[in-house]
Design a protein around this motif. Structure first.
Motif, PDB file in Angstrom:
ATOM      1  N   ALA A 255      -0.438   2.617  -1.540  1.00 13.27           N
ATOM      2  CA  ALA A 255      -0.274   2.085  -0.183  1.00 13.27           C
ATOM      3  C   ALA A 255      -1.189   2.820   0.783  1.00 13.27           C
ATOM      4  CB  ALA A 255       1.187   2.199   0.264  1.00 13.27           C
ATOM      5  N   ARG A 256      -1.223   4.137   0.674  1.00 17.60           N
ATOM      6  CA  ARG A 256      -2.065   4.939   1.566  1.00 17.60           C
ATOM      7  C   ARG A 256      -3.539   4.569   1.397  1.00 17.60           C
ATOM      8  NH1 ARG A 256      -1.103   7.939   5.181  1.00 17.60           N
ATOM      9  NH2 ARG A 256       0.628   9.074   4.266  1.00 17.60           N
ATOM     10  N   LEU A 257      -4.008   4.428   0.145  1.00 17.96           N
ATOM     11  CA  LEU A 257      -5.416   4.125  -0.099  1.00 17.96           C
ATOM     12  C   LEU A 257      -5.775   2.733   0.423  1.00 17.96           C
ATOM     13  CD1 LEU A 257      -8.041   5.180  -1.277  1.00 17.96           C
ATOM     14  CD2 LEU A 257      -7.319   4.287  -3.503  1.00 17.96           C
ATOM     15  N   ALA A 258      -4.920   1.740   0.163  1.00 17.64           N
ATOM     16  CA  ALA A 258      -5.180   0.383   0.656  1.00 17.64           C
ATOM     17  C   ALA A 258      -5.191   0.352   2.182  1.00 17.64           C
ATOM     18  CB  ALA A 258      -4.129  -0.583   0.105  1.00 17.64           C
ATOM     19  N   LEU A 259      -4.242   1.055   2.792  1.00 16.06           N
ATOM     20  CA  LEU A 259      -4.177   1.103   4.251  1.00 16.06           C
ATOM     21  C   LEU A 259      -5.395   1.832   4.821  1.00 16.06           C
ATOM     22  CD1 LEU A 259      -2.354   0.277   6.613  1.00 16.06           C
ATOM     23  CD2 LEU A 259      -1.245   2.490   6.418  1.00 16.06           C
ATOM     24  N   ASP A 260      -5.770   2.941   4.213  1.00 19.05           N
ATOM     25  CA  ASP A 260      -6.952   3.671   4.682  1.00 19.05           C
ATOM     26  C   ASP A 260      -8.221   2.812   4.592  1.00 19.05           C
ATOM     27  OD1 ASP A 260      -5.414   5.856   5.304  1.00 19.05           O
ATOM     28  OD2 ASP A 260      -6.152   7.117   3.663  1.00 19.05           O
ATOM     29  N   LEU A 261      -8.320   2.007   3.539  1.00 20.90           N
ATOM     30  CA  LEU A 261      -9.469   1.110   3.434  1.00 20.90           C
ATOM     31  C   LEU A 261      -9.458   0.102   4.583  1.00 20.90           C
ATOM     32  CD1 LEU A 261     -11.958   0.028   1.950  1.00 20.90           C
ATOM     33  CD2 LEU A 261     -10.392  -1.394   0.587  1.00 20.90           C
ATOM     34  N   ALA A 262      -8.308  -0.494   4.849  1.00 18.37           N
ATOM     35  CA  ALA A 262      -8.202  -1.462   5.951  1.00 18.37           C
ATOM     36  C   ALA A 262      -8.537  -0.814   7.288  1.00 18.37           C
ATOM     37  CB  ALA A 262      -6.804  -2.068   5.990  1.00 18.37           C
TER      38      ALA A 262
ATOM     39  N   ALA B 258     -10.879  -8.846   1.710  1.00 20.74           N
ATOM     40  CA  ALA B 258      -9.738  -9.448   1.013  1.00 20.74           C
ATOM     41  C   ALA B 258      -8.442  -8.723   1.380  1.00 20.74           C
ATOM     42  CB  ALA B 258      -9.967  -9.408  -0.499  1.00 20.74           C
ATOM     43  N   VAL B 259      -8.495  -7.400   1.418  1.00 20.73           N
ATOM     44  CA  VAL B 259      -7.307  -6.614   1.765  1.00 20.73           C
ATOM     45  C   VAL B 259      -6.832  -6.965   3.171  1.00 20.73           C
ATOM     46  CG1 VAL B 259      -6.513  -4.264   2.294  1.00 20.73           C
ATOM     47  CG2 VAL B 259      -7.754  -4.721   0.161  1.00 20.73           C
ATOM     48  N   ARG B 260      -7.728  -7.017   4.128  1.00 22.71           N
ATOM     49  CA  ARG B 260      -7.323  -7.322   5.503  1.00 22.71           C
ATOM     50  C   ARG B 260      -6.779  -8.746   5.621  1.00 22.71           C
ATOM     51  NH1 ARG B 260      -8.343  -3.465   9.456  1.00 22.71           N
ATOM     52  NH2 ARG B 260      -8.236  -5.070  11.060  1.00 22.71           N
ATOM     53  N   ALA B 261      -7.334  -9.686   4.871  1.00 23.88           N
ATOM     54  CA  ALA B 261      -6.806 -11.050   4.881  1.00 23.88           C
ATOM     55  C   ALA B 261      -5.390 -11.079   4.311  1.00 23.88           C
ATOM     56  CB  ALA B 261      -7.720 -11.982   4.084  1.00 23.88           C
ATOM     57  N   LEU B 262      -5.170 -10.323   3.261  1.00 19.40           N
ATOM     58  CA  LEU B 262      -3.843 -10.305   2.650  1.00 19.40           C
ATOM     59  C   LEU B 262      -2.857  -9.478   3.473  1.00 19.40           C
ATOM     60  CD1 LEU B 262      -4.963 -10.185  -1.068  1.00 19.40           C
ATOM     61  CD2 LEU B 262      -4.074 -12.143   0.225  1.00 19.40           C
ATOM     62  N   PHE B 263      -3.349  -8.470   4.187  1.00 21.74           N
ATOM     63  CA  PHE B 263      -2.476  -7.757   5.130  1.00 21.74           C
ATOM     64  C   PHE B 263      -2.028  -8.722   6.231  1.00 21.74           C
ATOM     65  CE2 PHE B 263      -3.517  -2.929   4.749  1.00 21.74           C
ATOM     66  CZ  PHE B 263      -3.198  -2.954   3.408  1.00 21.74           C
ATOM     67  N   ALA B 264      -2.958  -9.529   6.724  1.00 25.11           N
ATOM     68  CA  ALA B 264      -2.605 -10.507   7.760  1.00 25.11           C
ATOM     69  C   ALA B 264      -1.548 -11.472   7.230  1.00 25.11           C
ATOM     70  CB  ALA B 264      -3.838 -11.269   8.216  1.00 25.11           C
ATOM     71  N   ARG B 265      -1.666 -11.862   5.981  1.00 19.94           N
ATOM     72  CA  ARG B 265      -0.660 -12.730   5.351  1.00 19.94           C
ATOM     73  C   ARG B 265       0.672 -11.992   5.221  1.00 19.94           C
ATOM     74  NH1 ARG B 265       3.147 -14.736   3.788  1.00 19.94           N
ATOM     75  NH2 ARG B 265       3.497 -16.166   2.071  1.00 19.94           N
ATOM     76  N   ALA B 266       0.617 -10.716   4.870  1.00 23.80           N
ATOM     77  CA  ALA B 266       1.833  -9.926   4.646  1.00 23.80           C
ATOM     78  C   ALA B 266       2.637  -9.701   5.923  1.00 23.80           C
ATOM     79  CB  ALA B 266       1.487  -8.583   4.007  1.00 23.80           C
ATOM     80  N   VAL B 267       1.994  -9.672   7.082  1.00 28.35           N
ATOM     81  CA  VAL B 267       2.723  -9.394   8.326  1.00 28.35           C
ATOM     82  C   VAL B 267       3.304 -10.657   8.957  1.00 28.35           C
ATOM     83  CG1 VAL B 267       1.399  -7.303   8.814  1.00 28.35           C
ATOM     84  CG2 VAL B 267       0.694  -9.469   9.857  1.00 28.35           C
ATOM     85  N   ARG B 268       3.049 -11.819   8.366  1.00 29.55           N
ATOM     86  CA  ARG B 268       3.624 -13.057   8.905  1.00 29.55           C
ATOM     87  C   ARG B 268       5.135 -12.961   8.915  1.00 29.55           C
ATOM     88  NH1 ARG B 268       0.404 -17.646   5.514  1.00 29.55           N
ATOM     89  NH2 ARG B 268      -1.670 -17.216   6.299  1.00 29.55           N
ATOM     90  N   PRO B 269       5.813 -13.521   9.888  1.00 31.81           N
ATOM     91  CA  PRO B 269       5.318 -14.433  10.901  1.00 31.81           C
ATOM     92  C   PRO B 269       4.664 -13.732  12.086  1.00 31.81           C
ATOM     93  CG  PRO B 269       7.663 -14.196  11.170  1.00 31.81           C
ATOM     94  CD  PRO B 269       7.269 -13.377   9.957  1.00 31.81           C
TER      95      PRO B 269
END
Length: 199
Positions: free
Chosen positions: A9-16, A70-81
């Motif tokens: 989680a930390r690595l994915a978040l740091d990349l974003a 791709a990560v940022r697009a999927l983060f945007a999907r994950a925070v919906r709604p």
């Protein structure tokens, strides 16, 4: 952030978070050139094997930027709604394309399941790379896949303080912003907006 957040989680978040507010009302990108990627990788020695020896090239930079998109697009999907980060609102990859891009990068290195069984615990299976070191895009994609499939994903939020473009993992029920300075900016903006309306 506290230690309850997994390394993936930390690595994915740091990349974003290599897309960030620049301090002047715009957006900065820490990965604009190979030197920026080299510095970012070398700042993550605990998460990225060989980080101290890593030197980025243009091909790796492009591949990592593709994984980040791709990560940022999927983060945007994950925070919906909820709304995505303002930095992403107009330039997100379609979710199927982001998933395909992440899976393609993650597949750059084959893995095998490895069983671990501590004397006082339950059996645990983890995936280990076969052969040589995994390329950086594969490591980052695998971290993002693992994070997005974990319960931690449900705590992911986009910070909507003025001028912030970060994502964060909510660590307590009342947390609304990625850091205290964003909370202060949001309160000041609300205060000014109330006084402007009453004037």
């Amino acid at each position: 952030m506290d230690d309850s957040i997994s390394g993936d989680a930390r690595l994915a978040l740091d990349l974003a978070l290599t897309i960030r507010h620049d301090g002047h009302g715009g957006v900065a990108d820490d990965l604009t050139d190979p030197a920026g990627l080299t510095a970012w990788v070398q700042a993550h020695p605990d998460a990225l094997p060989g980080a101290d020896r890593f030197v980025a090239d243009p091909v790796t930079l492009t591949a990592v930027r593709d994984v980040r998109a791709a990560v940022r697009a999927l983060f945007a999907r994950a925070v919906r709604p909820g709304e995505p980060s303002p930095a992403d609102a107009t330039r997100l990859l379609p979710v199927p394309q982001a998933v395909e891009r992440l899976n393609t990068a993650a597949a750059l290195v084959p893995t095998v399941p490895v069983l671990g069984w501590a004397e006082d615990g339950d059996p645990v299976v983890r995936q280990e790379a076969v052969g040589a070191d995994a390329p950086l895009p594969a490591v980052l994609a695998r971290a993002a896949v693992t994070f997005l499939a974990s319960p931690d994903r449900q705590r992911l939020r986009a910070c909507h303080a003025p001028r912030c473009v970060r994502y964060f993992i909510k660590e307590h029920p009342r947390q609304e912003w990625c850091k205290p300075s964003c909370g202060n900016r949001a309160r000041v903006a609300r205060h000014h907006e109330r006084h402007k309306k009453s004037a």
